[in-house]
Design a protein around this motif. Structure first.
Motif: not given
Ligand SMILES: Cc1cc2nc3c(=O)[nH]c(=O)nc-3n(C[C@H](O)[C@H](O)[C@H](O)COP(=O)(O)OP(=O)(O)OC[C@H]3O[C@@H](n4cnc5c(N)ncnc54)[C@H](O)[C@@H]3O)c2cc1C
Ligand code: SF4
Ligand code: FES
Lengths: 816, 109
Positions: B17-19, B53-56, B51, B65, B63
């Motif tokens: 995941g990401a922040r 950070s919102q990708g998989i 963004p 989003p 990847a």
């Protein structure tokens, strides 16, 4: 022990097919020797017509090249006909003097063109139309000379005439009768055919009886019974064929018109078998490949010592291979006394269809101009099926039976049942082709031919096979119905992965990846969401959703917009709202300073431009006001659009709004392979546009029609009619069953429209209309999984779930 | 002349995941892969600014989003056939704490 020796005489279509079938059953049993009179390896004789017309080359029609014989350990002697069979010594002798001993002998000498014994029939330039040598002689003549006469207006004659005309010759067809192809066509169809051949430039002389061929060394003219004469530099005799039995007769094998065989293709000498056009079986001889290939199969079965197959004779159908002319004929196409005929005719389009019917059963068919349904009629005919239920629409074709009948060839083939015969020559059904495409991952016509033999003989089903290929492999307009690995991380397809999940009780993404030997450590953005969905469907209530494998929209339960902000759509069941609800939405929008408020196409209210970190706050407020998520962001049930229906509308026949609300209450929250939109209209005026939805319900006086597989997006598709029912309970049951079938069997990211096209409406009907038990079980599984799905994701998150998703990290220290 | 800023605990970033770290010059996405490596990139896709950070997150990649471009976290480059690259920022993990250096970003700015 030395192998048994098998000798094949006749290196043609039936003989070599028998060898192919034999090698499939028992490749080791025999030491095989083949003698062929022609100097070529086995080729597709049927394709001589396209070769003559310049549409194919000789190389392209070779079926088994010399390498094939070598690879299979077969000794091949070409250009060396067998001249004697010594049955006592069990030896054959060829023209060259070569001898070959046998334990089993297979005769497949085909037939010879029938040359009418007219004066002058032996002049130079008088040819039959049977083999490559004939075609080469014709091509040669076409380069040097101008005028050709083809004697015989049957299948072969017309194909020869068409080919010669394509080679630039001035061609006249001479026919004894006044109906062309009288063995296959009735007079109206024959007239249509004649007209369109005339339009292409062919000339006809019929009825006319040829009495003499004149010339001095080489042919110069053809003379007729009425005393007239037609100049000719080339004469092709195509008046029929004669089984080639001379060799067998000399060897004392019992023959009548052909070599007589029993139901195991054995001649009167038990060591000698025979197949193909040289054979006479139950009094019949054949001149088309389909029955010969059936014979080949049976004969191979006995040669392999299996001994259970029986050949019981064949019913044949015919197609003409003149490019641009579609013609199909089968059975007793000329009506007898007491028969009924069904005729559909559109002279402007050059279309004619006739069925001869006796006691509600098809006895014969002639199709001209549109032959798409030929195989269907042929099948109904062979099955002796009772057509009384659909005889009023039967002439419009199979796709028209029980459905609104929109569609091109592709949709029509997809609507065919699996056992519909596609390739008449090789007897290959749709199911076998689709299965081969799917399980062997075939992509090209050539591959389908190689694996199934479909379209490999006369080629007239090529269009159908291509359509099957296109629709099965998909055309990539939506992400996934392609028959190929799920993604680059695996060799396995969607269907294989789904099956393994269920069969092997795989219950998490890492488990699936380990079991199915994923090539990457943690998948990619294609497979992870798909696996997550498949697990959600397979193990409702048990599988813990892996939110890291969901696309952002589903992770944060809102729709990401192009500027990275989100849109929030609260659920409004059936699109029916109230002042209180509207007031609540208005206040929330103001409080959070939502920049845009918009009514959506699905009758919902969209709050656009919400920042990610505001989401939990807005959701909390919406939840407190009684709203749940509208799932406008997910591969999920979106909306059920309704019209006002009988409650208010003067046309309304049923209460469509209540129906819509009930459907939405039952289905909301369910995850789907892709988004699902539904609608309910209160009468056939269809104000809710139900016929372009994934599932649409349209009220009629006597109940509700359910339609499925529509789409209003990039590629508009009208729904297919599924079923008509009477009560709301039934509508709900069918809806639940349809959605569950879609959830369990469609590929991830495959909308209902391509899914329905891929599996066929017929299949879906089989599963949920015809099979009431299965429908109930599907509906139950749907409702069971709903127990775990109808939890409002917004409320959960407003209460703190996945908080880290929504809060950025702020830097406390001063930034440079 | 790197100045390391402590930004969060490793456990504050979900695995795969990401922040997001807010920054006046544009947000920075901090990714954590399955093998607990941490990477920092500008939170802007080289394609149309999606963004990241919102990708998989998978492997050492993310990847986007918006249109599913895949960005290599180690190099900051789009994976072929797509082309483009995103600023990387040095990060390190020590004693379960994540430190970010903005030296390069400010130098480039
Ligand atoms: C131009 C044309 C178009 C056709 N179109 C169609 C069509 O559209 N659909 C359809 O179903 N059918 C069609 N047919 C018919 C189809 O080609 C035949 O039914 C099929 O080829 C018969 O197979 P067979 O093995 O019995 O004979 P063949 O394929 O003729 O094979 C017999 C072989 O045996 C050889 N032979 C004969 N005697 C000896 C000997 N003593 N020693 C060694 N070799 C010998 C011959 O030279 C020949 O090569 C067409 C035929 C022609 C000529
Ligand atoms: S679909 Fe029929 S019932 Fe519904 S609003 Fe339109 S006209 Fe009225
Ligand atoms: S903005 Fe990232 S893929 Fe388009």
């Amino acid at each position: 022990m030395a192998k048994e020796r098998l000798v094949l005489i006749g290196n043609g279509m039936a003989g070599v097919r028998t060898l192919e079938e034999l090698l499939k059953l028992d490749p080791e049993r025999y030491e095989i020797t083949v003698f062929g009179a022609e100097p070529y390896p086995n080729y597709n004789r049927i394709m001589l017509s396209p070769v003559l017309a310049g549409e194919k080359t000789v190389d392209e029609i070779i079926l088994n090249d010399r390498q094939w014989y070598e690879d299979n350990g077969i000794t091949l002697h070409t250009g060396d006909p067998v001249v004697a069979i010594d049955r006592r010594r069990r030896v054959v002798r060829a023209e060259s003097g070569l001898e070959a001993p046998y334990d089993r002998l297979l005769l497949a000498t085909g037939s010879l063109p029938f040359i009418i014994p007219l004066p002058g029939a032996d002049l130079q330039g008088v040819l039959g139309f049977r083999d490559i040598a004939d075609v080469e002689a014709m091509l040669q003549a076409a380069r040097q000379y101008e005028k050709a006469v083809v004697i015989g207006g049957g299948l072969l004659g017309l194909e020869a005439a068409n080919g010669l005309m394509k080679q630039g010759m001035d061609v006249t067809v001479v026919h004894l009768l006044d109906t062309l192809m009288e063995k296959q066509l009735d007079p109206p169809a024959a007239a249509l055919l004649k007209r369109s051949l005339e339009e292409r430039g062919l000339k006809f002389r019929m009825p006319a009886q040829t009495t003499e061929i004149r010339g001095d060394g080489r042919v110069q003219a053809v003379a007729f019974a009425d005393g007239t004469e037609l100049p000719a530099d080339l004469v092709v005799m195509a008046v029929g064929i004669r089984p080639n039995i001379e060799l067998a007769q000399r060897a004392g094998i019992y023959c009548e018109r052909g070599v007589v065989v029993n139901d195991t293709l054995q001649t009167f000498d038990p060591r000698v078998y025979a197949v193909g056009e040289c054979v006479q079986h139950r009094g019949k001889t054949y001149g088309l490949v389909a029955p010969l290939f059936e014979q080949a199969k049976v004969c191979a079965n006995h040669l392999a010592g299996l001994g259970y197959a029986r050949y019981a004779g064949s019913v044949t159908s015919t197609k003409l291979k003149v490019t641009g002319i579609d013609l199909f004929s089968a059975g007793e196409f000329n009506e007898g006394e007491g028969d009924e005929t069904l005729v559909l005719q559109d002279p402007a389009r050059g279309m004619y269809k006739k069925l001869v019917v006796r006691d509600d059963r098809i006895k014969g068919a002639v199709l001209y101009g549109d032959t798409m349904d030929g195989s269907w009629y042929f099948q109904l005919m062979r099955d002796g099926a009772d057509i009384s239920d659909f005889r009023h629409t039967i002439l419009f074709g199979q796709h028209d039976v029980g459905d609104a009948g929109h569609g091109d060839e592709k949709t029509r083939v997809m609507a065919l049942p699996d056992d519909a015969e596609i390739c008449g020559c090789n007897g290959v059904c749709k199911g076998e082709i689709v299965d081969a495409i799917v399980t062997k991952g075939l992509f090209t016509l050539e591959e389908v031919r190689a694996h199934t033999k479909a379209s490999s003989s006369c080629g007239s089903c090529t269009g159908l096979v291509e359509a099957l290929l296109a629709s099965t492999v998909g055309e990539g307009y939506d992400a996934s119905p392609k028959k190929k690995p799920l993604c680059g991380c695996t060799e396995y397809t969607h269907d294989e992965v789904r099956k393994a999940i269920v069969d092997h009780q795989l219950k998490s993404i890492p488990e699936v990846m380990r079991f199915m030997e994923w090539k990457t450590p943690d998948g990619c953005s294609k497979c992870r969401p798909a696996l997550n969905f498949y697990l959600v469907v397979a193990w409702p209530g048990e599988y813990a959703d892996d939110y890291r494998s969901r696309f952002i929209n589903e992770r944060v339960h809102a729709n990401i917009q192009k500027d990275g902000t989100y849109s929030v759509v609260p659920r409004i069941f059936g699109g029916e709202t109230s002042p209180a609800q509207l007031r609540a939405i208005a206040e929330i929008a103001e409080k959070w300073e939502v920049p845009t408020v918009k009514v959506t196409g699905g009758q919902r209210i969209d709050l656009l431009g919400v920042k990610k970190e505001q989401l939990p706050g807005i959701w909390g407020d919406l939840a407190r006001a009684g709203f749940v998520s509208g799932h406008a962001y997910g591969k999920a049930i979106r909306t059920v659009k309704t019209c006002v229906g009988s409650e208010w509308c003067r046309f309304g026949t049923q209460d469509s709004t209540t129906m819509g609300i009930e459907i939405e209450k039952m289905t909301w929250g369910s995850w789907m392979p892709h988004k699902v939109k539904m609608a309910v209209s209160g009468c056939p005026r269809n104000c809710a546009e139900a016929t372009i939805k994934d599932l649409g319900v349209v009220a009629v006086d006597s109940g509700w029609e359910i339609h499925v597989g529509g789409n209003g997006g990039i590629k508009v598709r009208v729904t297919d009619f599924l079923v008509k029912v009477e009560t709301m309970e039934e509508v709900l049951e069918y809806t639940a069953a349809f959605l569950q079938l879609y959830r369990e069997e469609a590929h991830y990211l495959e909308r209902t429209a391509p899914w329905v096209e891929r599996v066929g409406l017929h299949y879906i009907k089989e599963r949920i209309v015809d099979d009431a038990d299965n429908r109930k079980r599907l509906a139950e599984r749907f409702l069971e999984s709903q127990k775990y799905a109808q939890i409002d994701p917004w409320k959960e998150r407003a209460e703190g779930a996945d908080r880290h998703e929504f809060e950025p990290i702020r830097l406390i220290q001063g930034v440079a | 002349m790197s100045e390391w800023l402590e930004i969060c605990r490793l456990d504050d970033i979900p695995r795969l995941g990401a922040r997001v770290v807010e920054h006046p010059d544009g947000n920075i996405a901090i990714f954590r892969t399955k093998d607990d490596r941490v990477f920092a990139l500008d939170d802007r896709c080289p394609h149309k600014g999606g963004p990241l950070s919102q990708g998989i997150v998978f492997d050492h990649k993310v990847a986007c989003p918006l249109h599913d471009w895949v960005i290599d976290l180690e190099k900051g480059e789009a994976v072929p056939p797509d082309e483009g690259c995103t600023h990387r920022h040095p990060v390190r993990v020590e004693n379960g704490l994540v430190y970010l250096s903005l030296a390069r970003a400010s130098a480039a700015a």
